[in-house]
Design an enzyme around this catalytic site. Sequence first.
Site, short mmCIF file in Angstrom:
data_model
loop_
_atom_site.label_atom_id
_atom_site.label_comp_id
_atom_site.label_asym_id
_atom_site.label_seq_id
_atom_site.Cartn_x
_atom_site.Cartn_y
_atom_site.Cartn_z
N GLY A 106 6.98 5.83 2.66
CA GLY A 106 8.07 4.93 2.29
C GLY A 106 8.39 3.99 3.42
CD GLU A 107 13.48 2.30 3.34
OE1 GLU A 107 14.65 2.68 3.47
OE2 GLU A 107 13.16 1.30 2.70
#
Length: 116
Positions: A30-31
């Site tokens: 993801g981030e």
Amino acid sequence: MAGGDDVLRQFVALAQQCLRKEDVMGRLGGEEFAIFLPNADGPGAEAVAERLRALVETQPLRADHHAIPVTVSIGVALCTRGDSAETVLKRADAAMYLAKQNGRNRVEVAESPVPI
């Protein structure tokens, strides 16, 4: 408007400006990223994290003639003797969630475990 991939690419470019040759950065998913700073003590690691946070904050993403503000919440954890990578990442993750809980766009340092 810019997408999430543009933000991730910009973050990586900015992070590389703050890191030494021996430092290692990887995307967890993801981030979320992890950065390993060999031979860095607590104040050194916190200084790198704060420098990265400030750099990201002052470099908005430029897209479609717009400046899109970007911020990061960073958790710092130190490796202690006998720690597994998973244990250290869990402490860093908890510190990162504390940074988000305390207002985002900040650095929080995880408490190191007390040696037995």
